[in-house]
Design an enzyme around this catalytic site. Structure first.
Site, PDB file in Angstrom:
ATOM      1  N   THR A 128       0.803  -1.228   0.000  1.00 56.68           N
ATOM      2  CA  THR A 128       0.000   0.000   0.000  1.00 56.68           C
ATOM      3  C   THR A 128       0.834   1.275   0.000  1.00 56.68           C
ATOM      4  O   THR A 128       1.931   1.312   0.577  1.00 56.68           O
ATOM      5  CB  THR A 128      -0.924   0.028   1.244  1.00 56.68           C
ATOM      6  N   GLU A 130       0.292   3.625   1.783  1.00 55.03           N
ATOM      7  CA  GLU A 130       0.418   4.083   3.178  1.00 55.03           C
ATOM      8  C   GLU A 130       1.835   3.834   3.703  1.00 55.03           C
ATOM      9  O   GLU A 130       2.235   4.429   4.698  1.00 55.03           O
ATOM     10  CB  GLU A 130      -0.595   3.368   4.071  1.00 55.03           C
ATOM     11  N   TYR A 152      -0.971   0.451  10.691  1.00 50.84           N
ATOM     12  CA  TYR A 152      -1.303  -0.237   9.429  1.00 50.84           C
ATOM     13  C   TYR A 152      -0.136  -0.144   8.447  1.00 50.84           C
ATOM     14  O   TYR A 152       0.316  -1.139   7.887  1.00 50.84           O
ATOM     15  CB  TYR A 152      -2.570   0.393   8.840  1.00 50.84           C
ATOM     16  N   LYS A 156       2.197  -3.261   7.144  1.00 49.96           N
ATOM     17  CA  LYS A 156       2.241  -3.563   5.707  1.00 49.96           C
ATOM     18  C   LYS A 156       3.676  -3.470   5.168  1.00 49.96           C
ATOM     19  O   LYS A 156       4.033  -4.153   4.230  1.00 49.96           O
ATOM     20  CB  LYS A 156       1.330  -2.595   4.946  1.00 49.96           C
TER      21      LYS A 156
END
Ligand code: NDP
Ligand code: GDP
Length: 345
Positions: A128, A130, A152, A156
């Site tokens: 991601t 992010e 998160y 990830k």
């Protein structure tokens, strides 16, 4: 005739899972959907896609290593798409341990099972944007240094490096797709785009009078259409070797702009009044308040802007999108209005 390929999809009940399953079924794959048991019907999206009865479902949880081993041993699939995750950034601040275990360790469990029982399996990891978090470069590419801003993003990132490491250490065919935000009418309602379109749809049909309550209107995201992005997941697994790819549009829009764009589909022209927590979004014509701020939706650490450069994916995978930003806004808003009118929003 070519042998039918088998693909396992985790997270098949989520937004991407449905689009990917549909795409692979159309390609003639046998699709095994891994699902965690829930007390309510989690198959709504697959039913709406019209593919529920074409998938073989198997019980699964990212945190149960023995179960993952049994599944890999039994199916030894050609392709394994790991889309399952605690995928909501906001919740990850409240559930950092669970998020790390599911999104980080869960991936190690799967990779270990593949390494041990089915090393020919090609693995896709749902990475991601992010992971770029507090961005170190504009736009972001596969070479941009990472700086995650939430549990998160951190979890990830661990999964991303594990995916890379199993490729380099054990010669497995693994891919990490660094996908920027992608949305659709199947997006979960907790994410900002769908939160806005579903609420506006209720306002539009008169099911509510209340404005939608949002947090930071100024952050910017590179939004694409999920249906376009899942095709890239498949293409990543059809190359000579595994690799890392950024999938993005190279365009960025603020939450505020998204609000304005979908409001237009409803026939509203938004005017912003006030500042900070007192800011409101009002329809110019009727004076009706459509948006207000609730600080509850601010995040402890924010990702201010994301914009990805997909040059590598363009060159190697032939990446192009069919649905642009304006078409995506229109698609999401119109579908939610239709759902609201039919009473199934
Ligand atoms: P969703 O939140 O819509 O779906 C997540 C899926 O994961 C659901 O099927 C959910 O099952 C499943 N899941 C969650 N926890 C577990 C668990 N412990 N065990 C088994 N299954 C679990 O996500 P998206 O479809 O939007 O995204 C797919 C993947 O891509 C995710 O990994 C996400 O983090 C990543 N990603 C998404 C982006 C986006 O913009 N959409 C951008 C970049 C990456 P259930 O139905 O039971 O809740
Ligand atoms: P993310 O990029 O994976 O975090 O996707 P989201 O859709 O959850 O959030 C995108 C951006 O919208 C973030 O910068 C949020 O802070 C911002 N945002 C503003 N208001 C809200 C809200 O009410 N809900 C959510 N989910 N995000 C909001």
């Amino acid at each position: 005739m070519e042998k039918q390929k088998t693909a396992i999809i985790t997270g098949i009940t989520g937004q991407d899972g449905g689009y990917l399953a549909k795409f692979l079924l159309e390609k003639g794959y046998k699709v095994i959907g891994l699902v965690r048991r829930g007390a309510t019907d989690t198959f709504v999206k697959l039913k709406e896609h019209g593919i529920f009865d074409k998938i073989e479902f198997v019980d699964f949880d990212l945190l149960e290593f023995t179960n993952i081993c049994r599944i890999i041993k039994k199916y030894r699939p050609d392709e394994f798409y790991n889309l399952a995750a605690q995928s909501f950034v906001g919740v990850s601040f409240e559930e950092p341990i669970y998020t790390t275990e599911a999104d980080g360790m869960g991936v190690v469990y799967i990779l270990e099972a593949i390494r041990e029982f089915s090393p020919h399996t090609r693995y896709y990891q749902a990475s991601t944007s992010e992971m770029f978090g507090k961005v170190q470069e504009m736009p972001q590419t596969e070479k941009t240094p990472f700086y995650p801003r939430s549990p998160y993003g951190v979890a990830k990132l661990m999964a991303h490096w594990m995916t890379t490491n199993y490729r380099e250490s054990f010669g497995l065919y693994t891919c990490s797709g660094i996908l920027f935000n992608h949305e659709s009418p199947m997006r979960g309602k907790e994410f900002v785009t769908r939160k806005i379109t579903s609420h506006f749809a209720e306002l539009y049909v008169g099911k509510t009078d209340k404005p939608v309550e949002l947090g930071n209107l100024n952050s910017k995201r590179d939004w694409g259409f999920a249906g376009d992005y899942v095709k890239m997941m498949w293409l990543m697994l059809q190359q000579d070797h595994g690799d890392t790819y950024v999938i993005a549009t190279n365009e960025t829009h603020s939450i505020r702009e998204f609000v304005e764009e979908v409001a237009k589909v409803c026939g509203w022209d938004i005017e912003w009044k006030g500042e900070g927590v007192d800011e409101i979004g009002v329809d110019k014509k009727t004076g009706k308040v459509l948006v207000k701020i609730n600080p509850k939706f601010y995040r402890p650490a924010e990702v201010d802007i994301l914009i990805g450069n997909p040059e590598k994916a363009k060159k190697v995978l032939g990446w192009k999108r069919d649905v642009d930003y304006n078409a995506l806004c229109k698609m999401m808003m119109e579908r939610d209005i239709e759902r609201a009118q039919n009473g199934n929003l």
